[in-house]
Design a protein around this motif. Structure first.
Motif, short mmCIF file in Angstrom:
data_model
loop_
_atom_site.label_atom_id
_atom_site.label_comp_id
_atom_site.label_asym_id
_atom_site.label_seq_id
_atom_site.Cartn_x
_atom_site.Cartn_y
_atom_site.Cartn_z
N ARG A 1 -54.40 -86.99 17.77
CA ARG A 1 -54.14 -88.42 17.72
C ARG A 1 -52.98 -88.82 18.62
NH1 ARG A 1 -54.80 -89.67 11.18
NH2 ARG A 1 -57.04 -89.18 11.08
N LEU A 2 -51.96 -87.98 18.72
CA LEU A 2 -50.86 -88.27 19.64
C LEU A 2 -51.35 -88.29 21.08
CD1 LEU A 2 -47.88 -86.22 18.16
CD2 LEU A 2 -48.00 -88.71 18.44
N LEU A 3 -52.24 -87.36 21.43
CA LEU A 3 -52.81 -87.34 22.78
C LEU A 3 -53.61 -88.62 23.05
CD1 LEU A 3 -54.00 -83.64 23.19
CD2 LEU A 3 -52.14 -84.78 24.41
N ARG A 4 -54.36 -89.07 22.05
CA ARG A 4 -55.13 -90.30 22.23
C ARG A 4 -54.21 -91.49 22.44
NH1 ARG A 4 -58.34 -88.89 16.89
NH2 ARG A 4 -59.41 -87.02 17.64
N PHE A 5 -53.14 -91.56 21.65
CA PHE A 5 -52.22 -92.68 21.77
C PHE A 5 -51.53 -92.67 23.13
CE2 PHE A 5 -47.93 -94.45 21.22
CZ PHE A 5 -48.27 -95.75 20.84
N ILE A 6 -51.07 -91.49 23.57
CA ILE A 6 -50.41 -91.39 24.88
C ILE A 6 -51.39 -91.73 26.00
CG2 ILE A 6 -49.31 -89.78 26.48
CD1 ILE A 6 -48.17 -88.32 24.02
N SER A 7 -52.63 -91.26 25.86
CA SER A 7 -53.64 -91.54 26.90
C SER A 7 -53.92 -93.03 27.01
CB SER A 7 -54.94 -90.80 26.56
OG SER A 7 -54.73 -89.40 26.53
N VAL A 8 -54.05 -93.70 25.89
CA VAL A 8 -54.33 -95.13 25.92
C VAL A 8 -53.14 -95.89 26.50
CG1 VAL A 8 -54.68 -97.15 24.46
CG2 VAL A 8 -55.98 -95.07 24.03
#
Length: 470
Positions: free
Chosen positions: A271-278
């Motif tokens: 989820r952290l990767l998704r947030f950073i990616s967005v």
């Protein structure tokens, strides 16, 4: 045949080529009325005609005694019910001398099989997905919620489509006021037809803006059940594989169905990767334009030299160049979505490799700008439900950054966050559990705890039973 229901149905469907009337003489005149495109001839023969050809029937009660078991048979209560059943594939049985009729379920079984939904692929976990048949979808929910507390409210929406809608909730958990509000809003809808659940989402979110959706959507039964176990309400629409869930939070966009089949650490990292990616996808083009146009002194010297060598022959300004790259990638995405699979793959390769490489070699675009645009475009798909929204935000921030610099980007972020804090969904703050701060709900927000450590239901979602685990 002097039945008022029979005469009214015949008058309404006069001129319809699929309107059928079968007449039997069996002690008295019996008429079987059906729509050829909605009713199965085999079922009509098996459930109605065959039982009646061998016995005499003088009343509807006699017919009910002889019609085969294993099929839905009900006597009409009102003409509205008769018309609703008839348009949904029921055959009507009229007997001479009686005003009422029998409605016999002879619907044709159509629709695709239950398969894994293409929008919610998982490595682990259930692979069943909703289909276009509301009966099958309700079965998928009932199969997972084997409790009398699972309640449904049946509604019909659409003057011409008369679409069947089910409002589903768990009576021991869901807040009654939220359920009543949803039922009232759906009941108040006056529209020609409802062809998909997205039609209802516009009415369930009357203050909807062009930026954020406040109605959740899922194609997986296990996800819908999990949300109902937290106190949400599910809305199932006939003809749509998309089930709506309310209330809806922004953090749900960061959650994936596969998260709950992994450990808490793995889920938190994902989820952290998704947030950073967005975040990077939305802001990276704007930051690149700002650094190149206004704040180039922040860029490391070697990287700055590389950028200067790549952009010295480009005839466009940094803002124009980046906007061109972003728009080209958006055009390629839209074209790829609407092309057949085989052609779409070729189009992606041609657009990403041939056009990008040709534009760089021709001196129209710089290699760093193409790379930034490509990274930004890829990152958008970590939140596939909001790809179009994030693409619009990316364009807006890029323009603001090119005009006002980093200060403009920061001001734009503050305005966006202030607006998101003001949004709510049926009394639930959109940015909960972070704005406002709900400490207990952070156990399943960006960072996630293991299921065995989740004791209480979210306080952000209105519910009347806080205890999840004893």
């Amino acid at each position: 045949m002097n039945s008022k229901y029979f005469n009214h149905i015949s008058q309404l469907y006069r001129g319809s080529s699929d309107f059928r009337v079968r007449t039997l003489q069996n002690g008295c005149e019996v008429n079987i009325v059906s729509l050829d495109t909605m009713c199965s001839d085999q079922k009509i023969s098996q459930y109605i005609i065959e039982p009646l050809v061998c016995v005499e029937a003088h009343s509807l009660a006699d017919i009910v005694k002889h019609i085969s078991c294993g099929v839905i048979v009900r006597q009409s209560i009102s003409f509205e019910q008769v018309l609703s059943d008839f348009t949904n594939g029921f055959a009507l049985v009229f007997i001479d001398g009686e005003d009422t009729c029998l409605c016999v379920d002879t619907r044709i079984e159509t629709g695709r099989a239950v398969t894994e939904p293409p929008t919610s692929l998982v490595m682990r976990g259930p692979r069943e997905g909703f289909v276009e048949d509301v009966k099958v979808n309700m079965t998928l929910l009932r199969k997972r919620l084997k409790t009398p507390s699972f309640k449904t409210v049946q509604l019909n929406v659409g003057r011409y489509t008369d679409t069947l809608v089910y409002v589903c909730y768990i009576s021991d958990i869901a807040d009654v006021e939220v359920v009543e509000k949803i039922v009232q809003r759906i009941s108040a809808i006056d529209i020609d037809g409802v062809l998909d659940s997205s039609y209802l989402s516009r009415y369930l979110d009357p203050r909807r803006t062009a930026l954020f959706y406040r109605v959740g959507v899922t194609e997986k039964p296990d996800v819908a059940v999990a949300k109902m176990l937290e106190g949400r309400v599910a809305v199932v629409v006939d003809g749509s594989p998309m089930v709506l869930t309310l209330p809806y939070l922004f953090v749900e966009d960061l959650q994936s169905p596969g998260d709950y089949h992994e450990s808490g650490l793995v889920t938190s990292v994902s989820r952290l990767l998704r947030f950073i990616s967005v975040l990077a996808s939305v802001l990276l083009p704007a930051v690149y334009v700002c650094l190149q146009k206004y704040n180039y002194q922040i860029i490391p010297l070697k990287f700055l030299i590389t950028i200067l060598q790549s952009t010295q022959s480009i005839p466009f300004s940094p803002l124009s160049e980046m906007l061109m790259v972003v728009i080209i990638f958006d055009i390629l995405r839209e074209a790829n979505l609407r092309m057949p699979t085989a052609v779409g793959m070729s189009l992606s390769l041609v657009g990403a490799i041939v056009l990008g490489d040709a534009a760089v070699k021709a001196g129209l675009l710089s290699a760093p700008a193409v790379m930034v645009g490509a990274l930004s475009g890829i990152g958008l798909y970590t939140m596939p439900e909001n790809t179009l929204l994030l693409s619009l935000l990316r364009l807006a921030f890029t323009f603001v950054g090119g005009v006002m610099g980093l200060l403009g980007v920061l001001l734009g972020l503050l305005v966006l966050l202030a607006y998101m804090c003001s949004v709510d969904s049926f009394g639930t703050p959109y940015l909960a559990p972070y704005a406002p701060n709900v400490e207990g709900d952070r156990q399943d927000a960006v960072l996630a705890r293991s299921i065995n450590r989740t004791v209480e239901r979210p306080e952000s979602i209105p519910n009347k039973n806080k205890t999840r685990k004893k």
